[in-house]
Scaffold this active site. Structure first.
Site, short mmCIF file in Angstrom:
data_model
loop_
_atom_site.label_atom_id
_atom_site.label_comp_id
_atom_site.label_asym_id
_atom_site.label_seq_id
_atom_site.Cartn_x
_atom_site.Cartn_y
_atom_site.Cartn_z
CG ASP A 88 -1.79 1.14 1.37
OD1 ASP A 88 -1.94 1.89 0.41
OD2 ASP A 88 -2.34 1.31 2.47
CG ASP A 274 -3.40 5.02 -2.33
OD1 ASP A 274 -2.77 3.96 -2.19
OD2 ASP A 274 -4.27 5.39 -1.53
#
Length: 384
Positions: A88, A274
């Protein structure tokens, strides 16, 4: 800003131009129709964005679960206990469920691998309280220290969290095919400034370069790859275009503009790249304007649906005075024969962090993305 990868094992041969000390993580996507079902259940991502205010070869397999979570395999402990974790770029901590974790999925659906400290000869007591607040709710547990392993590289004395209560993640976690989260953002947003596994790989000399790069499959069902410690030039065309990180913490950059049909909706803005966000997000006013241009209608769940057969204009993100354009085929996701999703969600991130745009997997599928931790910059090139 936490994010989440979903991955399984698969080996890739080393590229001729890549360093020997690379961790390779193949990425696999599930079909778009399944992903739409996840969106409609409100599982697009963990809203973690609101939460934080040597050498050798190695392979990690990374797979995409329902186009919404990218996860890959790593281990913690000696002997290693395996976990599927989300890689992540929107968060900066490693956590896995503890042996006594509650609200961690059922016996069959969403069953999790859990860490047993008593089974590891390299476990070191810490037990300080750990808590993180995701947009969906809180996650809590305690800190521990143990040897971690990514792609065959041991990371000594890695501080990580054993999660005891994952109820704040809701059904997204219970049904998700991942166990924990491995944050790839900067240590400056890490809880207690705990060094991330990637930073420790750098500091312990386990990788040759402090970079990692994502190649996501461009078409429905296509495979992709995450490389840690280098860049695979076979995955992109032309030269990389580099942009400095505008604020060290998240992978944030200056966004000159967002436009469609000549209409600007995001001048002089900020954006975050992201890997844990499946779609694109932007301020609600801007997203409403874009939706009106393409004739998208918002339903009760909050997503925008668009006419599958209509012709829609390009969406352009201007970064560093260069245009990064997505066609309607790239920002419209077909759910069924007569239902299509406008792949931009409204998300109002308040100051001081926001307002922000999030460039998630819809953007990264078209643009190969390099995250250069050492030089605090992002590199983009058209994915091959």
């Amino acid at each position: 800003m936490p994010s989440t990868p979903t991955l399984l094992l698969l080996l890739l041969a080393a590229s001729a131009r890549c360093s020997a000390a690379l961790i390779r993580a193949p990425l696999t996507r599930h079909d778009d129709a399944t992903f739409i079902d996840v969106v409609r259940e409100g599982l697009v991502r963990f809203e973690g964005l609101l939460s934080s205010l040597g050498g050798g070869d190695g392979d990690i397999v990374i797979k995409d679960y329902q186009n919404s979570q990218y996860f890959g395999q790593m281990s913690v402990g000696t002997p290693g206990q395996s976990f599927d974790v989300i890689f992540d770029t929107g968060s900066a901590n490693l956590w896995v469920p503890a042996k006594d974790c509650t609200n961690c999925g059922g016996r069959i659906v969403g069953r999790k691998h859990k860490y047993d400290r008593t089974a590891s000869s390299t476990y070191v007591v810490d037990d300080a309280a750990f808590a993180i607040e995701y947009g969906s709710g809180p996650v809590s547990g305690n800190w521990s220290v143990d040897t971690a392993n990514m792609g065959g590289f041991d990371i000594e004395a890695q501080r990580f969290a054993e999660v005891k209560d994952a109820s704040g993640l809701g059904i997204a976690y219970k049904l998700g095919k991942f166990d924990g989260i491995l944050g790839l953002a900067f240590d400056t947003i890490s809880i207690d400034k705990t060094p991330t596994p990637f930073k420790n790989l750098m500091d312990q000399g386990k990788i040759d370069r402090g970079v990692f790069s994502f190649y996501l499959g461009k078409t429905d069902g296509a495979d992709g790859e995450l490389v840690i410690g280098g860049i695979d030039e076979s995955h992109f065309d032309g030269a990389l275009f580099w942009m400095p990180v505008s604020r060290v913490g998240y992978w944030q950059l200056d966004l000159d503009d967002v436009s469609m049909s000549g209409l600007s909706v995001g001048a002089d803005a900020q954006a975050i790249v992201d890997s844990g966000t499946s779609l694109l997000t932007g301020p609600s006013d801007a997203v409403r304007t874009l939706a009106s241009i393409v004739g998208a209608k918002r339903n009760v769940v909050g997503e925008y649906l668009v006419d599958c057969d209509a012709t829609h204009p390009d969406l352009t993100f201007r970064i560093g005075r260069r245009d990064f354009t997505l066609t309607s085929e790239e920002y419209v996701i077909r759910a069924s024969e007569d239902s299509c999703l406008f792949a931009i969600l409204a998300m109002d991130i308040p100051p001081p962090g926001g307002p922000l745009w999030i460039l998630g997997d819809v953007f990264m599928r078209k643009w190969y993305t390099v995250f250069d931790y050492e030089h605090e910059q992002l590199g983009f090139a058209l994915a091959a």
